[in-house]
Write an enzyme that holds these catalytic residues in place. Structure first.
Site, PDB file in Angstrom:
ATOM      1  N   SER A   1      36.184 -15.644  16.253  1.00 27.61           N
ATOM      2  CA  SER A   1      36.824 -16.876  16.693  1.00 27.61           C
ATOM      3  C   SER A   1      37.715 -16.558  17.878  1.00 27.61           C
ATOM      4  CB  SER A   1      37.678 -17.454  15.563  1.00 27.61           C
ATOM      5  OG  SER A   1      38.461 -18.531  16.051  1.00 27.61           O
TER       6      SER A   1
ATOM      7  N   TYR B   1      44.296 -18.426   8.973  1.00 30.82           N
ATOM      8  CA  TYR B   1      42.956 -18.411   9.552  1.00 30.82           C
ATOM      9  C   TYR B   1      42.864 -17.389  10.680  1.00 30.82           C
ATOM     10  CZ  TYR B   1      39.017 -19.940  12.421  1.00 30.82           C
ATOM     11  OH  TYR B   1      37.874 -19.966  13.171  1.00 30.82           O
TER      12      TYR B   1
HETATM   13  P1  NAD Z   1      30.321 -24.986   9.195  1.00 30.38           P
HETATM   14  O1  NAD Z   1      31.313 -25.470   8.200  1.00 30.38           O
HETATM   15  O2  NAD Z   1      29.415 -25.999   9.808  1.00 30.38           O
HETATM   16  O3  NAD Z   1      29.516 -23.810   8.581  1.00 30.38           O
HETATM   17  C1  NAD Z   1      30.096 -22.836   7.768  1.00 30.38           C
HETATM   18  C2  NAD Z   1      29.184 -22.601   6.575  1.00 30.38           C
HETATM   19  O4  NAD Z   1      29.734 -21.555   5.815  1.00 30.38           O
HETATM   20  C3  NAD Z   1      29.074 -23.819   5.662  1.00 30.38           C
HETATM   21  O5  NAD Z   1      27.735 -24.154   5.461  1.00 30.38           O
HETATM   22  C4  NAD Z   1      29.761 -23.375   4.385  1.00 30.38           C
HETATM   23  O6  NAD Z   1      29.161 -23.916   3.218  1.00 30.38           O
HETATM   24  C5  NAD Z   1      29.582 -21.888   4.452  1.00 30.38           C
HETATM   25  N1  NAD Z   1      30.604 -21.197   3.670  1.00 30.38           N
HETATM   26  C6  NAD Z   1      31.921 -21.402   3.629  1.00 30.38           C
HETATM   27  N2  NAD Z   1      32.486 -20.576   2.755  1.00 30.38           N
HETATM   28  C7  NAD Z   1      31.521 -19.829   2.218  1.00 30.38           C
HETATM   29  C8  NAD Z   1      31.474 -18.801   1.254  1.00 30.38           C
HETATM   30  N3  NAD Z   1      32.583 -18.407   0.640  1.00 30.38           N
HETATM   31  N4  NAD Z   1      30.308 -18.246   0.965  1.00 30.38           N
HETATM   32  C9  NAD Z   1      29.197 -18.676   1.563  1.00 30.38           C
HETATM   33  N5  NAD Z   1      29.139 -19.660   2.459  1.00 30.38           N
HETATM   34  C10 NAD Z   1      30.308 -20.223   2.804  1.00 30.38           C
HETATM   35  O7  NAD Z   1      31.184 -24.290  10.341  1.00 30.38           O
HETATM   36  P2  NAD Z   1      30.738 -23.593  11.696  1.00 30.38           P
HETATM   37  O8  NAD Z   1      31.493 -24.229  12.786  1.00 30.38           O
HETATM   38  O9  NAD Z   1      29.278 -23.503  11.812  1.00 30.38           O
HETATM   39  O10 NAD Z   1      31.382 -22.164  11.493  1.00 30.38           O
HETATM   40  C11 NAD Z   1      30.668 -20.990  11.425  1.00 30.38           C
HETATM   41  C12 NAD Z   1      31.557 -19.818  11.768  1.00 30.38           C
HETATM   42  O11 NAD Z   1      32.060 -19.977  13.078  1.00 30.38           O
HETATM   43  C13 NAD Z   1      32.764 -19.657  10.863  1.00 30.38           C
HETATM   44  O12 NAD Z   1      32.995 -18.311  10.585  1.00 30.38           O
HETATM   45  C14 NAD Z   1      33.878 -20.196  11.706  1.00 30.38           C
HETATM   46  O13 NAD Z   1      35.143 -19.653  11.376  1.00 30.38           O
HETATM   47  C15 NAD Z   1      33.452 -19.757  13.076  1.00 30.38           C
HETATM   48  N6  NAD Z   1      34.093 -20.529  14.142  1.00 30.38           N
HETATM   49  C16 NAD Z   1      33.830 -21.837  14.306  1.00 30.38           C
HETATM   50  C17 NAD Z   1      34.469 -22.538  15.289  1.00 30.38           C
HETATM   51  C18 NAD Z   1      34.215 -23.986  15.519  1.00 30.38           C
HETATM   52  O14 NAD Z   1      34.887 -24.548  16.356  1.00 30.38           O
HETATM   53  N7  NAD Z   1      33.270 -24.604  14.828  1.00 30.38           N
HETATM   54  C19 NAD Z   1      35.378 -21.891  16.131  1.00 30.38           C
HETATM   55  C20 NAD Z   1      35.637 -20.564  15.931  1.00 30.38           C
HETATM   56  C21 NAD Z   1      34.985 -19.880  14.922  1.00 30.38           C
END
Ligand code: NAD
Length: 703
Positions: free
Chosen positions: A579, A592
């Site tokens: 992130s 976070y």
């Molecule tokens: P999202 O919520 O669409 O996808 C995350 C997925 O992880 C979900 O399907 C959820 O069910 C699954 N998940 C959560 N906890 C879990 C667990 N304990 N075990 C198994 N599965 C689990 O979110 P996203 O935006 O696709 O995020 C994906 C990654 O990108 C994450 O690590 C997030 O921190 C990182 N990220 C996202 C953003 C953003 O702006 N979307 C920014 C920085 C980092």
């Protein structure tokens, strides 16, 4: 496993097909559609024919586009098609009179390959579909409708020392018997002459190969074919009830066979070195277990498969492992090396002056007593099909041994088919595989925005993907969408909470068992939370550290032994989805952001530990991926909007766009692009890196 297991009582039986012809449906069909209907009915019934196997034809009257006159046209299955799923355009159409005229060019078996080259000159109506290699069998027989199939029950007769006598007994002279001859024009001529010399026969068994039969109408031909197979199956079944198959059982089935396969497959895959990585497929179906657990396994496995359709997929002989030494890597390595040596020796013994270069000498089929059958090939579908063909070969051996001795094809004959110049030309015409064919990826959080986009990108490049997520229902939706888009074989899903050690171990075991190992880990499952420090409860703190630090640790640790083994094959890749907040401090999101920083530092430590094993570890840092992300559906959106003092609706997207240096939205596909590059060989010289995909954020610049 118990070496003194009791002898099993009765052998498995052959399935007995029955007619599925529907008169009402057929009544509406024209002549060529009836041929298609008959072909699809035959090919979609796996008791009738194996995948792709067999060919069908009809001699139909068509209007010549040039003269406007009526001409006889042979409609025959095109080369390489599958009669079960083909459409009308899968048939080649050829002028029957020109086909018959080809005999003027034929003076003996030495002309077989040359004769294939004449077939395109007989094309009717500019049909570009290449005709089957078996076309002469159809064109030279004077019958309107001809079927040629290789069902297990038929090949069992065709590949047994007792087959000719059984054929006489079952059909009382109505079905003839022709000795083995490899497919081609010569076989067509032999067959035509045989039929002419035996007026009234209704079909001919082709030794070592299959059956060909005919009738005056599409329906009669279909029902005749089905009846012949049913006759053979019933006959064999009567013999099989009398004694156990394959000399009885020597060993019983391991209760924990799925776990054994999961442990074994990556180790075997790592040893199958060559120009390309392989995909694995495991099966413990009943016919395989009956065979691999039997007394006769060593004798019969060594003989090899018989039907050309089988051994082109399976190689002549499988590799048989010692169930007592499955944990012994040195033993496995020795056995695979010995297999490769045997294969090279076979190539050297049999090669001709103009033979193509030796192909991959690794085994395709690996048999494990007590456990089942593992197949390896360049892609998942080919590995699965090779396994299914070997199951067909097992059925053949069971039937053949019930009425005599199983007869494998002569080694030189087998070689001449395997290294047939025409077969080589077919291989050369195949398009180059996509860059990630042969790679296996596991993506955590695969049901979410970035996870699903990354999985789609990897699948699009040809990789096989194991999706994991704790949200099983959402993941199943993603999986079934991908199965529709990329094919059922290449995607699997397993529910897994990355904070649960046992579930993580099980997910990687499932990946190993479903695909054979692992080349790429995308650690992505994540959450987000926002709260000032005084409002950050211990529970919230722990939740972030559980998913983002412990979760990334558990998945990386479980992946390690699978990844480590692939060093000799060019190495493997771990991609952490980090992130922006892992490098840029965030007010009001300390749990976070610091947990993300922990994961990113874990990646750097693992890059150090992984390098000696060829494991690369890199990070993609996204920021503000709002569309498609489920994180932004919930509290995080409200909380971040609150922190910035803006409306959580449309204003939020605009806020983040304007905050970026490039003033652009960041989409899940943008993160997927970077993750895919880091997963691929294009980044083979990079480890310990971070790539920011955030439309530009000065705070996150790395230094
Ligand atoms: P999202 O919520 O669409 O996808 C995350 C997925 O992880 C979900 O399907 C959820 O069910 C699954 N998940 C959560 N906890 C879990 C667990 N304990 N075990 C198994 N599965 C689990 O979110 P996203 O935006 O696709 O995020 C994906 C990654 O990108 C994450 O690590 C997030 O921190 C990182 N990220 C996202 C953003 C953003 O702006 N979307 C920014 C920085 C980092």
């Amino acid at each position: 496993m118990n070496a003194q297991a009791p002898i099993s009582a009765a052998a498995l039986q052959f399935a007995v097909p029955a007619s599925r012809w529907n008169d009402a449906l057929a009544a509406a069909l024209g002549p060529s559609e009836l041929l298609l209907y008959r072909s699809n009915l035959l090919g979609s019934d796996l008791t009738v024919t194996n995948f792709g196997g067999g060919n069908t034809s009809a001699k139909l009257i068509e209007t010549d586009p040039l003269t406007g006159g009526e001409v006889d046209v042979l409609w025959v299955k095109g080369s390489g098609g599958d009669i079960g799923s083909m459409k009308l355009d899968g048939f080649a159409t050829l002028y029957q009179d020109k086909l018959l005229g080809l005999e003027a060019h034929y003076s003996g078996p030495q002309d077989d390959d040359r004769m294939v080259g004449f077939l395109p000159h007989c094309t009717f109506n500019l049909n570009a579909r290449a005709a089957s290699i078996d076309t002469p069998l159809h064109s030279l027989l004077p019958f309107a409708h001809v079927d040629h199939v290789h069902p297990d029950a038929i090949i069992a007769l065709a590949a047994s020392s007792g087959g000719e006598a059984a054929t006489r007994e079952i059909w009382n002279g109505r079905i003839g018997w022709l000795e083995w001859k490899r497919p081609g024009y010569t076989l067509g001529v032999m067959l035509r002459d045989y039929v002419a010399a035996n007026p009234g026969i209704q079909g001919v068994m082709l030794a070592g190969h299959g059956i060909i039969c005919w009738a005056d109408s599409a329906k009669a031909c279909y029902e005749h074919t089905v009846q012949l197979i049913a006759d053979a199956a019933n006959y064999l079944n009567r013999k099989l009830v009398k004694r156990p198959a394959f000399g009885g059982r020597a060993i019983s089935t391991a209760q924990d066979r799925a776990a054994i396969a999961a442990d074994l497959m990556p180790r075997l895959r790592a040893l199958m070195t060559g120009s390309r990585r392989k995909l694995g497929h495991y099966s413990d179906d009943a016919e395989t277990l009956e065979f691999v657990n039997s007394v006769d396994l060593p004798r019969l496995a060594a003989l090899g498969t018989s039907c050309p359709d089988h051994f082109l997929r399976t190689k002549i002989a499988p590799l048989v492992l010692d169930p007592a030494r499955l944990h012994d890597d040195a033993d496995l390595a020795e056995r695979i090396a010995a297999y490769r040596d045997r294969y090279s020796a076979y190539y050297q013994r049999c090669k001709r002056a103009d033979s193509p270069a030796m192909r991959d000498p690794n085994p395709v089929v690996v048999l494990v007593p007590g456990v089942g059958r593992i197949t390896f090939a360049a892609d998942k579908t080919t590995a699965r099909l090779a396994g299914e063909f070997y199951a067909n070969a097992i059925n053949v051996m069971r039937g053949a041994e019930a009425i005599g001795n199983y007869i494998a094809l002569d080694e030189q004959e087998a070689f001449d088919i395997e290294y047939w110049l025409l077969e080589e030309a077919k291989l050369q015409r195949m398009p180059a595989p996509r860059p990630m064919v042969g790679r296996i990826a596991l993506v955590t959080g695969g049901a979410g925005g970035i996870g699903a986009a990354t999985a789609a990108r990897l699948l699009g490049e040809g990789a096989c993907v194991m999706l994991t997520d704790r949200d099983g229902a959402a993941m199943e939706q993603v999986r079934s969408g991908f199965a529709g888009q990329f094919g059922n074989d290449v995607v699997r899903a397993v529910t897994c909470d990355v904070t649960d050690e046992a579930q993580v171990q099980a997910a990687f075991a499932a990946c190993a068992r479903e695909f054979g190992g692992l080349d790429i880990l995308v650690a992505n499952a994540g959450i987000a939370s926002s709260a000032p420090i005084e409002e950050t409860t211990l529970a919230l703190w722990d939740r972030n550290y559980d998913v983002l630090a412990r979760g990334y640790f558990l998945t990386a640790r479980a992946a390690w032994p699978l990844l480590r083994g692939m060093k000799e094959q060019g190495g493997t890749s771990v991609v952490f989805i980090g992130s922006k907040n892992a490098v840029a401090a965030a007010a009001g999101a300390s749990a976070y952001a610091s947990a993300k920083a922990a994961a990113n530092h874990l990646a750097r430590c693992l890059a150090l530990e992984g390098a000696p094993h060829g494991i690369r570890v890199n990070v993609v840092n996204p920021d503000a991926v709002i569309r498609g992300s489920r994180i932004w559906d919930g509290d995080w959106r409200r909380e971040r909007a609150g922190t910035h003092g803006i409306d959580p609706g449309a204003e939020l997207e605009e806020h983040y766009r304007q905050r970026s240096l490039l003033k652009r939205d960041v989409l899940p596909e943008d993160i997927a692009e970077a993750a895919c590059w880091l997963a691929s060989d294009a980044s083979a010289k990079s480890t310990g890196n971070m790539i920011n995909v955030d439309a530009g954020n000065a705070q996150a610049f790395t230094r």
